[in-house]
Design an enzyme around this catalytic site. Structure first.
Site, PDB file in Angstrom:
ATOM      1  CB  THR A  18    -148.073  43.033  53.250  1.00  0.00           C
ATOM      2  OG1 THR A  18    -149.396  43.053  53.774  1.00  0.00           O
ATOM      3  CG2 THR A  18    -147.603  41.598  53.121  1.00  0.00           C
TER       4      THR A  18
ATOM      5  CD  GLN B 201    -155.481  49.251  61.374  1.00  0.00           C
ATOM      6  OE1 GLN B 201    -156.208  50.224  61.568  1.00  0.00           O
ATOM      7  NE2 GLN B 201    -155.745  48.358  60.442  1.00  0.00           N
TER       8      GLN B 201
ATOM      9  CB  SER C 229    -150.636  50.553  55.031  1.00  0.00           C
ATOM     10  OG  SER C 229    -151.504  50.248  53.964  1.00  0.00           O
TER      11      SER C 229
ATOM     12  CG  HIS D  74    -155.081  49.979  51.924  1.00  0.00           C
ATOM     13  ND1 HIS D  74    -156.075  49.217  52.487  1.00  0.00           N
ATOM     14  CD2 HIS D  74    -153.950  49.248  52.037  1.00  0.00           C
ATOM     15  CE1 HIS D  74    -155.558  48.076  52.906  1.00  0.00           C
ATOM     16  NE2 HIS D  74    -154.272  48.064  52.646  1.00  0.00           N
TER      17      HIS D  74
ATOM     18  CB  THR E 220    -140.584  51.976  37.981  1.00  0.00           C
ATOM     19  OG1 THR E 220    -139.587  51.483  37.084  1.00  0.00           O
ATOM     20  CG2 THR E 220    -140.997  53.380  37.578  1.00  0.00           C
TER      21      THR E 220
ATOM     22  CB  CYS F  98    -155.779  38.173  56.764  1.00  0.00           C
ATOM     23  SG  CYS F  98    -155.414  39.886  57.041  1.00  0.00           S
TER      24      CYS F  98
HETATM   25  C1  LIG Z   1    -153.608  46.465  56.912  1.00  0.00           C
HETATM   26  C2  LIG Z   1    -152.461  46.156  57.788  1.00  0.00           C
HETATM   27  C3  LIG Z   1    -151.290  45.604  57.264  1.00  0.00           C
HETATM   28  C4  LIG Z   1    -151.133  45.268  55.813  1.00  0.00           C
HETATM   29  O1  LIG Z   1    -151.048  46.425  55.050  1.00  0.00           O
HETATM   30  P1  LIG Z   1    -151.163  46.390  53.461  1.00  0.00           P
HETATM   31  O2  LIG Z   1    -150.784  47.782  53.080  1.00  0.00           O
HETATM   32  O3  LIG Z   1    -152.565  46.036  53.145  1.00  0.00           O
HETATM   33  O4  LIG Z   1    -150.175  45.390  52.972  1.00  0.00           O
HETATM   34  C5  LIG Z   1    -150.266  45.340  58.146  1.00  0.00           C
HETATM   35  N1  LIG Z   1    -150.380  45.616  59.443  1.00  0.00           N
HETATM   36  C6  LIG Z   1    -151.471  46.153  59.967  1.00  0.00           C
HETATM   37  C7  LIG Z   1    -151.535  46.435  61.427  1.00  0.00           C
HETATM   38  C8  LIG Z   1    -152.553  46.444  59.159  1.00  0.00           C
HETATM   39  O5  LIG Z   1    -153.662  46.947  59.696  1.00  0.00           O
END
Ligand SMILES: *Cc1c(COP(=O)(O)O)cnc(C)c1O
Length: 386
Positions: free
Chosen positions: A75, A182, A200, A202, A240, A326
């Site tokens: 994000t 993704q 990302s 996670h 940081t 979301c």
């Molecule tokens: C999950 C996701 C995000 C957001 O990522 P975060 O690390 O949770 O902020 C943005 N774009 C896509 C395609 C995602 O799947």
């Protein structure tokens, strides 16, 4: 899976891999130095971060680890890319192009720019969820500074033609950003094709709260920061760095790279088995998104005559999603499915199923049976269905 829960929502988030967690652990209470301090503890933390940075650079094919800016997640990366480029290249032009099926954060970051007077264009996608390249080409004028198109969609799993988009952007002189949250760890991504790329932690079995933005250095892309402060991350993102999260993210990238081929083969088998079982046992089920150009771990189906939300209520032990994480609280149909749906009601009857690293065949099989049972029951109860 734990607590008799079947987790099939790997697009929303993934569990942190135990190997990632173990790698992170020492950086909380023992190796706690501020990585920006110049004493011994700081240098050790910095070294760990630079190792992690190299691993992130490696999985996306960045030429230089310095091109990786750590952020709090995709994000933030998407906001930094879109807002940062808009502010840096304002004198060149004012047009920002995205697609109709981008993640909310891309759509909202560009909508914020629109309110400031930028000319924001959303190009449509075809029925298969692939960006209409002719429309894209038409939309890029000489005032276009940035095109932001995701590599893999988080709701339908379709893979965009990044090489072609890259070629169009180069030819037309626009910068190209891709949200690859993704895609990384699932398909080969190649930073050399883009100017900016968001990742990302996670989504790839790393910790939550960490991500990265790749920013090309050659030729150099100018990026105005959105956070100001100590000038960390080459001035692009002050604050940081969270050493444990960076270390975990790096480890997650390393594992993903090593295991991608094997994992993808496993998920393809699961997906094929699952779809066959569903299509053999249920009528009027539609696969959303292109049947071929997709990642195997994301299956999005519309079940005529039933609502996605009702299916979920019918199997509370299974974690899947109707709409994205979301938007699913609002009970609005998914804007992604709406953008590709040929019939409005099918947008309400979609279900996103995500298979991943820890999914077992037994879970896939159980879920398929349960899904068939629930859909049949809901259809039997519906006066409209008969
Ligand atoms: C999950 C996701 C995000 C957001 O990522 P975060 O690390 O949770 O902020 C943005 N774009 C896509 C395609 C995602 O799947």
């Amino acid at each position: 899976m734990s607590r008799n829960i079947i987790y099939l929502d790997y697009q929303a988030t993934t569990p942190c891999d135990r190997r990632v967690f173990d790698e992170m652990a020492p950086y909380f209470c023992e190796e706690y130095g501020n990585p920006h301090s110049t004493h011994a503890m700081g240098l050790r933390a910095k070294e760990a971060i630079e190792t992690a940075r190299s691993k992130v650079a490696d999985i996306i094919g960045a030429a230089d680890p310095k091109e990786i800016i750590f952020t709090s997640g995709a994000t933030e990366s998407n906001n930094l890319a879109i807002q940062g480029i808009a502010r840096s290249y304002r004198e060149k032009g004012d047009r920002i192009i995205t697609s109709a099926i981008e993640h909310k954060c891309v759509l909202e970051a560009s909508a914020a720019l629109k309110r400031e007077g930028f000319d924001v264009v959303r190009v449509p996608v075809l029925e298969n969820g692939i960006v209409d390249l002719q429309e894209l080409e038409k939309a890029i004028n000489d005032r276009t500074i940035l095109v932001s198109i995701m590599t893999v969609n988080n709701e339908i799993g379709t893979i965009q033609p990044i090489d072609e988009i890259s070629e169009i952007c180069k030819r037309k002189g626009a910068l190209f950003h891709t949200d690859a949250a993704q895609a990384v760890g699932k398909i080969k991504v190649d930073a050399s094709k883009v100017d900016l790329m968001s990742v990302s932690g996670h989504k790839i079995y790393g910790p939550k709260g960490i991500g990265a933005l790749y920013v090309r250095m050659n030729p150099r892309v100018k990026l105005t920061p959105i956070f100001f402060g100590g000038g960390q991350e080459r001035g692009a993102r002050s604050g940081t760095l969270p050493t444990p999260l960076c270390v975990g993210f790096g480890k997650a990238c390393e594992i993903a790279k090593q295991e991608m081929a094997e994992e993808s083969a496993k998920l393809t088998k699961f997906k094929d088995y699952f779809l066959k079982k569903i299509f053999d046992n249920l009528t009027k089920v539609y696969l959303n998104g292109d049947a071929v150009r997709r990642i195997p771990g994301c299956v999005n189906l519309s079940f005529e005559g039933v609502e996605g939300e009702s299916i979920m209520l019918g199997m509370p032990e299974v974690c899947v999603s109707s709409g994205s994480a979301c938007t699913s609280e609002s009970l609005q149909p998914s804007y992604v499915i709406e953008a590709i749906a040929t019939r409005e009601e099918l947008a309400h009857s979609s279900l996103r199923i995500g298979f991943g690293r820890f999914t077992t065949f037994e879970e896939v099989d159980y879920f398929a049976s349960k899904l068939i049972e629930v859909v049949n029951r809901l259809r039997d109860m519906s006066p409209l269905w008969a």
